[in-house]
Design a protein around this motif. Structure first.
Motif, PDB file in Angstrom:
ATOM      1  N   ARG A  15       0.819  -1.207   0.000  1.00 27.70           N
ATOM      2  CA  ARG A  15       0.000   0.000   0.000  1.00 27.70           C
ATOM      3  C   ARG A  15       0.861   1.269   0.000  1.00 27.70           C
ATOM      4  NH1 ARG A  15      -5.371  -0.223   1.500  1.00 27.70           N
ATOM      5  NH2 ARG A  15      -6.440  -1.589   0.054  1.00 27.70           N
ATOM      6  N   GLU A  16       1.932   1.257   0.753  1.00 24.10           N
ATOM      7  CA  GLU A  16       2.796   2.429   0.768  1.00 24.10           C
ATOM      8  C   GLU A  16       3.493   2.611  -0.570  1.00 24.10           C
ATOM      9  OE1 GLU A  16       6.270   4.568   3.482  1.00 24.10           O
ATOM     10  OE2 GLU A  16       5.609   2.522   3.946  1.00 24.10           O
ATOM     11  N   ARG A  17       3.930   1.527  -1.191  1.00 23.94           N
ATOM     12  CA  ARG A  17       4.543   1.627  -2.521  1.00 23.94           C
ATOM     13  C   ARG A  17       3.538   2.183  -3.523  1.00 23.94           C
ATOM     14  NH1 ARG A  17       7.076  -3.315  -1.098  1.00 23.94           N
ATOM     15  NH2 ARG A  17       5.423  -4.512  -2.142  1.00 23.94           N
ATOM     16  N   GLU A  18       2.288   1.748  -3.418  1.00 23.52           N
ATOM     17  CA  GLU A  18       1.251   2.256  -4.312  1.00 23.52           C
ATOM     18  C   GLU A  18       1.098   3.764  -4.152  1.00 23.52           C
ATOM     19  OE1 GLU A  18      -3.429   1.237  -5.042  1.00 23.52           O
ATOM     20  OE2 GLU A  18      -2.796   1.695  -2.995  1.00 23.52           O
ATOM     21  N   ALA A  19       1.048   4.252  -2.915  1.00 22.09           N
ATOM     22  CA  ALA A  19       0.880   5.685  -2.667  1.00 22.09           C
ATOM     23  C   ALA A  19       2.066   6.479  -3.211  1.00 22.09           C
ATOM     24  CB  ALA A  19       0.710   5.943  -1.173  1.00 22.09           C
ATOM     25  N   ARG A  20       3.261   5.979  -2.997  1.00 21.77           N
ATOM     26  CA  ARG A  20       4.444   6.695  -3.495  1.00 21.77           C
ATOM     27  C   ARG A  20       4.484   6.681  -5.022  1.00 21.77           C
ATOM     28  NH1 ARG A  20       7.470   8.711   0.304  1.00 21.77           N
ATOM     29  NH2 ARG A  20       7.673   7.736   2.367  1.00 21.77           N
ATOM     30  N   SER A  21       4.018   5.616  -5.629  1.00 21.61           N
ATOM     31  CA  SER A  21       3.948   5.559  -7.090  1.00 21.61           C
ATOM     32  C   SER A  21       2.947   6.581  -7.627  1.00 21.61           C
ATOM     33  CB  SER A  21       3.568   4.152  -7.548  1.00 21.61           C
ATOM     34  OG  SER A  21       3.410   4.098  -8.948  1.00 21.61           O
ATOM     35  N   LEU A  22       1.821   6.699  -6.947  1.00 26.62           N
ATOM     36  CA  LEU A  22       0.833   7.693  -7.361  1.00 26.62           C
ATOM     37  C   LEU A  22       1.421   9.100  -7.268  1.00 26.62           C
ATOM     38  CD1 LEU A  22      -2.353   6.228  -5.627  1.00 26.62           C
ATOM     39  CD2 LEU A  22      -1.964   6.415  -8.097  1.00 26.62           C
ATOM     40  N   ASP A  23       2.171   9.379  -6.232  1.00 26.82           N
ATOM     41  CA  ASP A  23       2.818  10.693  -6.120  1.00 26.82           C
ATOM     42  C   ASP A  23       3.825  10.916  -7.248  1.00 26.82           C
ATOM     43  OD1 ASP A  23       1.607  11.839  -3.833  1.00 26.82           O
ATOM     44  OD2 ASP A  23       2.793  10.547  -2.528  1.00 26.82           O
ATOM     45  N   ALA A  24       4.604   9.891  -7.533  1.00 26.40           N
ATOM     46  CA  ALA A  24       5.657  10.034  -8.551  1.00 26.40           C
ATOM     47  C   ALA A  24       5.087  10.258  -9.936  1.00 26.40           C
ATOM     48  CB  ALA A  24       6.552   8.797  -8.540  1.00 26.40           C
ATOM     49  N   ASN A  25       3.881   9.757 -10.186  1.00 23.94           N
ATOM     50  CA  ASN A  25       3.324   9.809 -11.532  1.00 23.94           C
ATOM     51  C   ASN A  25       2.142  10.758 -11.677  1.00 23.94           C
ATOM     52  OD1 ASN A  25       4.857   7.554 -13.022  1.00 23.94           O
ATOM     53  ND2 ASN A  25       4.197   6.519 -11.145  1.00 23.94           N
ATOM     54  N   ASP A  26       1.866  11.547 -10.656  1.00 23.38           N
ATOM     55  CA  ASP A  26       0.717  12.439 -10.735  1.00 23.38           C
ATOM     56  C   ASP A  26       0.970  13.562 -11.745  1.00 23.38           C
ATOM     57  OD1 ASP A  26      -1.948  12.985  -9.176  1.00 23.38           O
ATOM     58  OD2 ASP A  26      -1.011  14.939  -9.490  1.00 23.38           O
ATOM     59  N   PRO A  60      -4.449  19.977  -2.126  1.00 20.82           N
ATOM     60  CA  PRO A  60      -3.590  19.533  -3.230  1.00 20.82           C
ATOM     61  C   PRO A  60      -2.284  20.300  -3.385  1.00 20.82           C
ATOM     62  CG  PRO A  60      -5.502  20.727  -4.062  1.00 20.82           C
ATOM     63  CD  PRO A  60      -5.749  20.506  -2.600  1.00 20.82           C
ATOM     64  N   LEU A  61      -2.158  21.484  -2.791  1.00 20.31           N
ATOM     65  CA  LEU A  61      -0.903  22.213  -2.907  1.00 20.31           C
ATOM     66  C   LEU A  61       0.227  21.533  -2.152  1.00 20.31           C
ATOM     67  CD1 LEU A  61      -1.978  25.966  -2.644  1.00 20.31           C
ATOM     68  CD2 LEU A  61      -0.871  24.872  -4.595  1.00 20.31           C
ATOM     69  N   TYR A  62      -0.090  20.905  -1.020  1.00 23.32           N
ATOM     70  CA  TYR A  62       0.998  20.348  -0.214  1.00 23.32           C
ATOM     71  C   TYR A  62       0.740  18.949   0.336  1.00 23.32           C
ATOM     72  CZ  TYR A  62      -1.902  22.817   3.260  1.00 23.32           C
ATOM     73  OH  TYR A  62      -2.948  23.309   3.999  1.00 23.32           O
ATOM     74  N   CYS A  63      -0.454  18.406   0.185  1.00 19.46           N
ATOM     75  CA  CYS A  63      -0.706  17.043   0.621  1.00 19.46           C
ATOM     76  C   CYS A  63      -0.381  16.060  -0.499  1.00 19.46           C
ATOM     77  CB  CYS A  63      -2.155  16.866   1.053  1.00 19.46           C
ATOM     78  SG  CYS A  63      -2.542  17.658   2.628  1.00 19.46           S
ATOM     79  N   THR A  64      -0.032  14.855  -0.134  1.00 21.87           N
ATOM     80  CA  THR A  64       0.374  13.830  -1.093  1.00 21.87           C
ATOM     81  C   THR A  64      -0.442  12.562  -0.886  1.00 21.87           C
ATOM     82  OG1 THR A  64       2.039  12.900   0.398  1.00 21.87           O
ATOM     83  CG2 THR A  64       2.744  14.730  -1.039  1.00 21.87           C
ATOM     84  N   PHE A  65      -0.339  11.655  -1.865  1.00 18.29           N
ATOM     85  CA  PHE A  65      -0.969  10.346  -1.705  1.00 18.29           C
ATOM     86  C   PHE A  65      -0.349   9.597  -0.522  1.00 18.29           C
ATOM     87  CE2 PHE A  65      -1.939  11.332  -6.137  1.00 18.29           C
ATOM     88  CZ  PHE A  65      -3.269  10.970  -6.218  1.00 18.29           C
ATOM     89  N   HIS A  66       0.938   9.812  -0.313  1.00 17.58           N
ATOM     90  CA  HIS A  66       1.568   9.155   0.825  1.00 17.58           C
ATOM     91  C   HIS A  66       1.015   9.700   2.140  1.00 17.58           C
ATOM     92  CE1 HIS A  66       4.886   8.125   3.696  1.00 17.58           C
ATOM     93  NE2 HIS A  66       4.712   6.968   3.088  1.00 17.58           N
TER      94      HIS A  66
END
Length: 419
Positions: A4-15, A399-405
């Motif tokens: 789940r954490e890898r998924e969240a970080r991937s979403l951040d990297a590819n947003d 959305p300015l400063y919050c992330t999927f992580h």
């Protein structure tokens, strides 16, 4: 690292819209380990942009160097400083530049607007708000009724959701206006409800209010900087908003106000006036009779507080650069992800509408003890959210400063503390 954490970080990297987190000062998580917190309280107080301190320091430096001459000689002359905010504020709320002004604080502006636009007469005396309106709005409309010699218990209508539901239905508000609109002088709802996060259908309800013969104003405290707005096109009569929540301008920051252009040049509308509501072309003639400009500035009172306007200008520059459409799109992605994660937690109830089009950047959840739960989220997991007594916690993935992580951390923490 979990799946789940890898998924969240991937979403951040590819947003499509990378986070602007590095442009903000993120508090450390409670506990002294200096890890950044996951901050979900931007619907209560937004985080400080890194550029803000330097901008305020510039004004202090100009004050030190120029004294009173800073009104004309500062790098951003103080006498016209508020003009710098006009166009970006207009773009933010979907207005024409002469329809907006930065001034005062939110409830002060609501009172100024009601002094002009709440004019009870005959059977048309009622003010309509939502039952879960922010307390300041409740106090303001009740006091306005008293000011006009009316009983607030009769003059103020508090619309409630259907039994067993948490949010107002648009069709129910419209039906009320069709049924009892001839008694309504003012419809003044929150664009985004502070408690549930519901995004109201402002265009439809403005039309319905006008069809009933009422004035329509909006409290945009939780809407400005959160959702795209089209105040001019929707034909809203007036609106007011604060700038310390989603607009990140600091505690108690200078607020904003909108008056539709069909009203700004109307001399028949009564106003509470002050010096800064005088046409700047004649302001320094110091005449005893006021000459209102054909703009929202006609409702301004005192000369603007420059040290307080500087952070608002910094914020508006960020929103201008990024754009509300891009921020709304990311908000939908973040809030949708967080909603999906919350749906897996069996010990909570989500109050916010499930339809993404009917909510802003906020999810409100019901738990057994909101205050204790929020304390545990912060101290044990570094997740900062907002409690509303007795049993509601509000999470705002700004959305300015919050992330999927961040959202991943919030979901994992909430599941842990409510297990």
């Amino acid at each position: 690292m979990s799946t789940r954490e890898r998924e969240a970080r991937s979403l951040d990297a590819n947003d499509p819209l990378p986070t602007l987190r590095e442009e903000f000062l993120i508090p450390s998580a409670p506990g002294g380990d200096h890890e950044e917190c996951a901050y979900f309280a931007g619907n209560s107080l937004g985080l400080q942009p890194r550029a803000t301190a330097a901008r305020v320091a510039e004004e202090l430096q100009d004050w030190a160097e120029y004294g009173v001459e800073g009104h004309t000689d500062a790098r951003r002359p103080w006498v016209s400083y508020h003009e710098l905010l006009r166009e970006p504020a207009a773009r933010l709320v979907g207005a024409l530049p002469h329809e907006v002004v930065a001034m005062n604080t939110l409830t002060v502006n609501l009172h100024l607007m009601m002094a002009s636009f709440y004019r009870p007469s005959g059977a048309r005396t009622r003010i309509v708000i939502e039952d879960t309106a922010f307390p300041s709005d409740s106090y303001a409309v009740a006091s306005q009724a008293v000011h006009h010699g009316l009983d607030p218990a009769a003059a103020v209508v508090r619309l409630r959701p259907r039994d067993g539901e948490e949010n107002l239905r648009t069709e129910d508000v419209v039906a009320f206006l069709e049924r009892e609109g001839d008694t309504v002088a003012l419809l003044m709802l929150g664009g985004v409800n502070y408690l549930t996060g519901q995004l109201m259908d402002m265009e439809t309800l403005t039309k319905a209010g006008h069809a009933a013969g009422a004035v329509v104003g909006w409290d945009l405290a939780h809407a400005a900087g959160n959702v795209p707005l089209r105040l001019h096109d929707w034909d809203v009569d007036f609106a007011a908003w604060c700038t310390y929540k989603y607009l990140n301008s600091g505690p108690g920051a200078v607020a904003g106000c909108f008056v539709h252009e069909r009203h700004v040049g109307n001399p028949e509308i009564p106003r509470l006036s002050g010096w800064w509501g005088t046409d700047p072309a004649v302001r320094f003639r110091m005449d005893p009779e006021i000459a209102h400009p054909a703009s929202a500035d006609a409702w301004a009172l005192s000369n603007p507080p420059i040290l307080s306007l500087a952070p608002v200008l910094v914020s508006l520059e960020i929103f201008d650069r990024v754009g509300m459409d891009a921020l709304r799109a990311k908000s939908l992605r973040l809030t949708g992800y967080l909603a999906d994660r919350f749906a897996e937690i069996g010990t909570i109830e989500v109050l916010t509408p499930p339809d993404p089009a009917a909510r802003g950047t906020q999810l409100s959840v019901r738990v057994a003890d909101a205050r204790a739960t929020v304390t545990r989220l912060a101290r044990e997991h570094g997740v900062i959210a907002d409690a509303r007594e007795p049993d509601v916690i509000r999470f705002a993935p700004v959305p300015l400063y919050c992330t999927f992580h961040d959202c991943h951390r919030a979901a994992e923490a909430l599941a842990a503390v409510t297990a």
